[in-house]
Design a protein around this motif. Structure first.
Motif, mmCIF file in Angstrom:
data_model
loop_
_atom_site.group_PDB
_atom_site.id
_atom_site.type_symbol
_atom_site.label_atom_id
_atom_site.label_comp_id
_atom_site.label_asym_id
_atom_site.label_seq_id
_atom_site.Cartn_x
_atom_site.Cartn_y
_atom_site.Cartn_z
ATOM 1 N N ALA A 28 0.839 -1.204 0.000
ATOM 2 C CA ALA A 28 0.000 0.000 0.000
ATOM 3 C C ALA A 28 0.871 1.250 0.000
ATOM 4 C CB ALA A 28 -0.940 -0.011 1.197
ATOM 5 N N ALA A 29 1.964 1.235 0.756
ATOM 6 C CA ALA A 29 2.877 2.389 0.774
ATOM 7 C C ALA A 29 3.527 2.578 -0.596
ATOM 8 C CB ALA A 29 3.946 2.201 1.852
ATOM 9 N N TRP A 30 3.925 1.476 -1.263
ATOM 10 C CA TRP A 30 4.536 1.585 -2.586
ATOM 11 C C TRP A 30 3.541 2.148 -3.595
ATOM 12 C CZ3 TRP A 30 3.832 -0.039 -7.573
ATOM 13 C CH2 TRP A 30 4.908 0.157 -8.434
ATOM 14 N N VAL A 65 -5.386 -6.763 6.316
ATOM 15 C CA VAL A 65 -6.392 -7.544 5.597
ATOM 16 C C VAL A 65 -6.527 -7.076 4.151
ATOM 17 C CG1 VAL A 65 -8.809 -8.300 5.543
ATOM 18 C CG2 VAL A 65 -7.657 -7.963 7.745
ATOM 19 N N VAL A 66 -7.004 -5.846 3.954
ATOM 20 C CA VAL A 66 -7.325 -5.366 2.610
ATOM 21 C C VAL A 66 -7.164 -3.848 2.529
ATOM 22 C CG1 VAL A 66 -9.797 -5.092 3.111
ATOM 23 C CG2 VAL A 66 -9.053 -5.486 0.747
ATOM 24 N N ALA A 67 -6.815 -3.379 1.326
ATOM 25 C CA ALA A 67 -6.782 -1.939 1.056
ATOM 26 C C ALA A 67 -7.409 -1.712 -0.308
ATOM 27 C CB ALA A 67 -5.354 -1.415 1.070
ATOM 28 N N GLY A 119 -7.426 8.242 -9.937
ATOM 29 C CA GLY A 119 -8.426 8.747 -10.876
ATOM 30 C C GLY A 119 -9.621 7.809 -10.869
ATOM 31 N N ASP A 120 -10.027 7.328 -12.061
ATOM 32 C CA ASP A 120 -11.134 6.377 -12.167
ATOM 33 C C ASP A 120 -10.707 4.957 -11.830
ATOM 34 O OD1 ASP A 120 -12.811 8.377 -13.037
ATOM 35 O OD2 ASP A 120 -12.585 7.898 -15.160
ATOM 36 N N ALA A 121 -9.417 4.688 -11.858
ATOM 37 C CA ALA A 121 -8.917 3.326 -11.639
ATOM 38 C C ALA A 121 -8.964 2.970 -10.164
ATOM 39 C CB ALA A 121 -7.488 3.199 -12.144
ATOM 40 N N PHE A 158 -1.455 6.019 -6.133
ATOM 41 C CA PHE A 158 -2.789 5.592 -5.717
ATOM 42 C C PHE A 158 -3.082 6.175 -4.342
ATOM 43 C CE2 PHE A 158 -2.261 2.354 -8.925
ATOM 44 C CZ PHE A 158 -3.546 2.007 -9.318
ATOM 45 N N ALA A 159 -4.319 6.560 -4.111
ATOM 46 C CA ALA A 159 -4.738 7.069 -2.804
ATOM 47 C C ALA A 159 -5.585 6.004 -2.114
ATOM 48 C CB ALA A 159 -5.549 8.350 -2.970
ATOM 49 N N PRO A 160 -5.384 5.808 -0.819
ATOM 50 C CA PRO A 160 -6.208 4.829 -0.114
ATOM 51 C C PRO A 160 -7.647 5.320 -0.003
ATOM 52 C CG PRO A 160 -4.710 5.925 1.409
ATOM 53 C CD PRO A 160 -4.385 6.428 0.037
ATOM 54 N N ALA A 161 -8.594 4.469 -0.388
ATOM 55 C CA ALA A 161 -10.011 4.785 -0.242
ATOM 56 C C ALA A 161 -10.584 4.101 0.987
ATOM 57 C CB ALA A 161 -10.784 4.351 -1.495
#
Length: 128
Positions: A29-31, A47-49, A54-56, A38-41
């Protein structure tokens, strides 16, 4: 005619979310935040991130059985979306890009990016 299909994708249709297994969710996630941007949503530590660019979107799942994968990430915005995404990533992470945008024989614009675990991500959108 009610309910007729126009052949155009509606603006509210969500793009698919590929899933990538990783041995270290925090490291991956840090990479993904630091290199391609990428921004964390949403994050459930260990477990999961769910990440957005953008749209991706991309899901990272922690797994003891993670192995390198080759997966596609759908982009919205047509060809402009691919070139904009590629330019944004190339400014910060040119060494990780494996292929610049190309028009494929099957009608998509695509570019590829390798990550720190040997995964190959293919960013793609329809050519028209």
């Amino acid at each position: 005619m009610s309910g007729a299909v126009s052949g155009r994708v509606a603006a509210d249709v969500r793009l698919p979310v590929p899933v990538l297994r990783t041995a270290s969710l925090a490291r991956s996630a840090a990479w993904y935040a630091g290199v391609p941007g990428f921004a964390p949503a949403q994050v459930v530590p260990g477990v999961v991130a769910l990440l957005r660019l953008g749209d991706a979107r991309l899901q990272l799942w922690q797994s003891l059985h993670a192995a390198p994968q080759d997966l596609s990430i759908a982009l919205g915005g047509g060809p402009t979306g691919v070139f904009d995404c590629h330019a944004r990533i190339a400014r910060a992470a040119r060494a990780w890009i494996r292929q610049a945008p190309v028009l494929t024989p099957w009608g998509t614009w695509e570019f590829t990016l390798a990550d720190l675990d040997g995964n190959l991500l293919r960013f793609a959108c329809p050519a028209n």
